[in-house]
Design a protein around this motif. Structure first.
Motif, short mmCIF file in Angstrom:
data_model
loop_
_atom_site.label_atom_id
_atom_site.label_comp_id
_atom_site.label_asym_id
_atom_site.label_seq_id
_atom_site.Cartn_x
_atom_site.Cartn_y
_atom_site.Cartn_z
N ARG A 1 1.05 19.66 29.58
CA ARG A 1 1.90 20.58 30.35
C ARG A 1 1.51 22.00 30.17
NH1 ARG A 1 7.65 19.27 27.69
NH2 ARG A 1 6.24 19.54 26.01
N ASN A 2 1.78 22.42 31.47
CA ASN A 2 1.39 23.93 31.51
C ASN A 2 -0.15 24.23 31.38
OD1 ASN A 2 4.27 24.35 31.83
ND2 ASN A 2 4.46 24.69 29.65
N ASN A 3 -0.83 23.19 31.14
CA ASN A 3 -2.49 23.54 31.25
C ASN A 3 -2.99 23.46 32.46
OD1 ASN A 3 -5.28 23.02 30.92
ND2 ASN A 3 -5.10 21.95 29.13
N GLY A 4 -3.37 25.02 32.66
CA GLY A 4 -3.90 25.31 34.19
C GLY A 4 -5.27 24.93 34.16
N GLY A 5 -6.03 24.24 33.29
CA GLY A 5 -7.31 23.91 33.49
C GLY A 5 -8.37 24.70 32.56
N GLY A 6 -9.57 25.20 33.08
CA GLY A 6 -10.70 25.83 32.40
C GLY A 6 -11.97 25.38 32.60
N ALA A 7 -12.58 25.01 31.54
CA ALA A 7 -13.97 24.62 31.63
C ALA A 7 -14.27 22.96 32.02
CB ALA A 7 -14.87 24.82 30.33
N LEU A 8 -14.68 22.75 33.19
CA LEU A 8 -14.96 21.82 33.61
C LEU A 8 -15.68 20.26 32.50
CD1 LEU A 8 -14.84 19.35 35.85
CD2 LEU A 8 -16.97 20.29 36.85
N GLN A 9 -16.64 21.12 31.92
CA GLN A 9 -17.55 20.41 31.10
C GLN A 9 -16.69 19.93 29.88
OE1 GLN A 9 -19.77 23.65 29.80
NE2 GLN A 9 -19.50 23.34 27.59
N GLU A 10 -15.43 20.56 29.69
CA GLU A 10 -14.52 20.00 28.56
C GLU A 10 -13.60 19.00 28.97
OE1 GLU A 10 -14.49 20.90 25.16
OE2 GLU A 10 -16.36 21.62 25.99
N VAL B 1 -2.67 20.47 24.13
CA VAL B 1 -3.90 20.99 24.57
C VAL B 1 -3.60 22.00 25.62
CG1 VAL B 1 -6.27 20.50 25.78
CG2 VAL B 1 -5.16 18.80 24.36
N PRO B 2 -3.32 23.31 25.24
CA PRO B 2 -2.88 24.43 26.34
C PRO B 2 -3.92 24.65 27.39
CG PRO B 2 -2.69 25.06 23.87
CD PRO B 2 -3.67 23.76 23.78
N THR B 3 -5.12 24.41 27.12
CA THR B 3 -6.14 24.92 27.89
C THR B 3 -7.68 24.24 27.92
OG1 THR B 3 -7.39 26.66 29.17
CG2 THR B 3 -7.09 27.03 26.82
N PHE B 4 -8.54 24.14 28.66
CA PHE B 4 -9.82 23.52 28.42
C PHE B 4 -10.64 24.37 27.98
CE2 PHE B 4 -7.58 20.21 30.47
CZ PHE B 4 -8.08 19.08 29.68
N TYR B 5 -10.80 24.75 26.91
CA TYR B 5 -11.79 26.03 26.39
C TYR B 5 -12.91 25.60 25.67
CZ TYR B 5 -9.58 24.50 21.93
OH TYR B 5 -9.15 23.64 21.04
N VAL B 6 -14.11 26.55 25.44
CA VAL B 6 -15.22 26.37 24.94
C VAL B 6 -15.85 27.87 24.51
CG1 VAL B 6 -16.73 26.42 26.89
CG2 VAL B 6 -17.61 25.40 24.64
N ASP B 7 -16.02 28.08 23.23
CA ASP B 7 -16.81 29.48 22.73
C ASP B 7 -18.03 29.45 23.35
OD1 ASP B 7 -17.63 31.55 21.60
OD2 ASP B 7 -17.08 31.07 19.84
N PHE B 8 -18.28 29.73 24.59
CA PHE B 8 -19.69 29.90 25.27
C PHE B 8 -20.63 30.71 24.49
CE2 PHE B 8 -16.98 28.63 29.29
CZ PHE B 8 -17.80 27.60 29.80
#
Length: 691
Positions: free
Chosen positions: A407-416, A363-370
């Motif tokens: 690893r290397n996942n810097g975060g993103g959408a809190l809801q995710e 999982v590279p990042t916490f993403y969502v197509d807003f």
């Protein structure tokens, strides 16, 4: 010397003469808009920041020291007498900010400006006279002067800058440049720094002062000028039409803080965290030396149209000698959602009792197509949805457990992060958020049932931050699985962007807490089993940032425990240790991490003796080569004849082609082995304690 250069020297001499005769030069003055914005900043900090901020004399001293650091962090331009002259301001910054009376602090900048301008002129004069260094003797140059006293005189700074100039020249000489090239490169560097200095305007000065004000409180609060506010996403993060890297200033250098998952730099594999960028060139243009250049100016050079190529001169993070740079090429591109999507694979591990299949979801990042989500589309993309699909795929392939690689996942959408936790638990709290007034909001999963309730291990590293830490912390608190890897980044704060009458302020407004009550701030998440790391925590991470908010706790909330991994940690660590002590890649990671730590602690200065400098560099490279060849021999690979950092080479070497298992892949394999060990121990425990 060119006529224009001669005219510049003449103007500088005239300025010095006017100062000497008591004729004052025009002082930069804050504008009415800036005065008003300063007052608004003060109010925002006092009443909107998460921490209890008192803009009093004690704070004023800290902020004043910070301002001096912003202007002259290496104590290379201002003298003790200069600082003493402005020392009465150290108790006045609080009142100046509240009242908008910033002129005295602009005057301090002007003093720095005059000293810096004179110093670059001094350097160019030395280049005009020719460099006659012999590179012999026992002179050394101190690398970090942040904590040294201010120089007692201009003559003391002359001695410092003579050594700095000698070091800069020696660095280029050792890299293979002749005298003419050395002089040309150094002239370009110092003329560029001088030109940029002369282009400084009132908005730049105000920005420096506000950086000191906000930086004295916490590293994530900051002022954005109107220009920066128009393109906030471009401020340091080159994700639109750039290389996909988060950059930060590090003394005279620009350092890579992290890479955007799926971005051009990560895909190219040519940059690593803590690498330093010393030059930037376009596809066919000259390489521009960026040592000493402002961060935003470097960002502008690196950005460019999609599909174009940028060339970077990069010094690897592990390098002590700045001569060990290499040129890399990156094609600028946008970061697409598909490039950041979760992906899975199946590992087959051969153990004493046969072959086991373990699934790995990256999982590279916490993403969502807003946009799609807000439009009400049924099939919008998100981390949670994609991971759920990968879980189903892995279960259909008969895996015995899943490793979630953050690893290397810097975060993103809190809801995710919140909803992703819900895939692995049957309802419950996930994270607490405390605001500036002390009010705590509790977030949780409200969906009944879990998508996956089998064995789970979460793999993290120093670059796992924010939402990644929330997820890993919740899995650990619930006892839902093990967390392995290295301590995470420690970014446990929330920022909002608020408009001012002039510019904007990015303000820390809240703090994350685990359901156990522990903050993720500063300390991050401590893995149950710790792996060695090549990322130096002294260089990367929240604890490496000045004035980072402290770790603390709030009350825990009620939650159920799904398991008791702590029962088995002693056995799991022993089994891990047994494998790690014999696996060549794990041994290499541990030894290289120790070498990096020792290099950082021991290398406080560099020799200005060419033979000694080269000998020190060769000794280090010999040590690195020995570690690499020890690893290769154990893996049955051909040894290397010399130490080469192969990143950025267009054609892989034969040695790289025969490499079956990249060094850091061993962490994924070991996480899978730990998962199998844990599953076995837990099954045995349940069998022994069944009713």
């Amino acid at each position: 010397m060119s006529p224009l250069a001669h005219m510049g020297r003449t103007m500088a001499l005239l300025a010095a003469l006017l100062l000497a005769t008591g004729v004052a030069l025009a002082q930069p003055e804050p504008t009415d808009d800036q005065r008003r914005a300063a007052t608004e900043m003060a109010e925002a900090l006092r009443y909107g920041h998460y921490a209890d901020i008192s803009l009093d004399d004690n704070w004023s001293r800290r902020a004043f020291e910070r301002y001096l650091d912003v202007l002259d962090s290496q104590r290379a331009f201002l003298t003790e007498q200069d600082v003493a002259e402005f020392l009465p301001l150290e108790k006045q910054l609080d009142d100046a900010l509240l009242d908008g009376e910033l002129a005295p602090f602009f005057a301090l900048y002007q003093r720095y400006h005059e000293r810096a301008e004179a110093r670059f002129e001094w350097l160019l004069e030395h280049l005009d006279q020719g460099l006659d260094f012999t590179y012999e003797g026992d002179q050394r140059l101190e690398l970090d002067r942040e904590d040294v006293p201010w120089a007692e005189s201009t003559q003391a700074l002359d001695e410092l800058w003579t050594r700095r100039l000698k070091n800069a020249a020696l660095t280029l000489v050792i890299s293979g440049q002749d005298d003419e090239q050395v002089e040309s490169n150094l002239r370009q560097r110092y003329e560029g720094q001088l030109n940029r200095l002369r282009q400084t305007n009132e908005e730049d000065i105000f920005g420096l002062l506000m950086a000191a004000v906000t930086g004295s409180i916490d590293p994530h609060t900051g002022y954005l000028s109107p220009r920066q506010g128009e393109s906030f996403d471009i401020q340091m993060r080159l994700s639109l039409e750039g290389i996909g890297a988060l950059l930060q200033a590090d003394g005279e250098y620009v350092k890579v803080a992290s890479l955007v998952p799926g971005g051009p730099a990560e895909r190219a594999g040519v940059l690593e965290p803590a690498d330093r960028i010393v030059g930037v060139g376009q596809e066919d243009g000259d390489m521009v030396n960026v040592v000493g250049m402002r961060l935003d100016s470097v960002v502008e050079l690196i950005r460019g149209p999609k599909g174009s190529v940028v060339r970077l001169d990069v010094v690897p993070a592990q390098a002590v000698d700045m001569t060990r740079s290499r040129e890399v090429r990156i094609t600028r591109d946008t970061v697409k959602l598909e490039d950041q999507a979760a992906q899975s694979e199946v590992l087959e591990l051969e153990r004493d009792d046969g072959v086991h299949r373990v699934g790995v979801i990256t999982v590279p990042t916490f993403y969502v197509d807003f946009d799609a989500w807000q439009a009400g589309e049924d099939n919008y993309r998100s981390t949670t949805r994609d991971v759920a699909k990968e879980i189903e795929t892995l279960q259909n392939q008969g895996v015995e457990g899943i490793v979630l690689d953050l690893r290397n996942n810097g975060g993103g959408a809190l809801q995710e992060a919140n909803s992703l936790i819900g895939l692995f638990i049957d309802r419950g709290p996930t994270v607490q958020v405390r605001d500036a007034r002390g009010r705590i909001s509790l977030y949780g999963d409200t969906e009944t049932g879990a998508v996956y309730d089998g064995p789970l291990t979460v793999l993290v590293n120093r670059l796992s931050a924010s939402a990644s830490e929330i997820f890993a912390g919740a899995i650990q608190d619930y006892g839902r699985g093990l967390v392995v890897g290295t301590p995470t980044f420690g970014k446990g704060t929330v920022q909002t962007l608020n408009e001012l009458s002039h510019g904007e302020i990015k303000l820390t407004r809240a703090k994350f807490y685990r359901i156990s009550g522990e903050s993720t701030q500063h300390r991050g998440v401590e893995p149950d089993i710790i792996f060695p790391s090549l990322v130096d925590p002294e260089l990367i991470g929240e604890s490496s940032l000045d004035n980072a908010l402290d770790w603390d706790t709030v009350r825990s909330v009620q939650y159920r425990e799904y398991g008791e991994p702590w029962r088995f940690l002693e056995t799991l660590r022993a089994r891990h240790r047994e494998r790690a002590d014999t696996h060549p890649n794990f041994v290499y990671l541990e030894q290289q991490a120790e070498l990096n730590r020792r290099m950082r602690e021991e290398t406080t200065s560099v020799s200005l003796n060419r033979e000694l400098r080269q000998a020190e560099t060769e000794a280090l490279e010999a040590e690195q080569l020995a570690l690499e060849n020890q690893r290769r021999e154990a893996l049955g690979l051909e040894p290397l004849e010399e130490w080469i950092d192969a990143r950025g080479e267009e054609d892989d070497s034969d040695q790289e082609k025969e490499e079956e298992e990249p060094v850091e892949q061993v962490q994924v394999l070991e996480a899978a082995h730990i998962l199998l060990d844990h599953s076995q121990l837990e099954n045995n425990y349940r069998f022994a304690h069944r009713e």
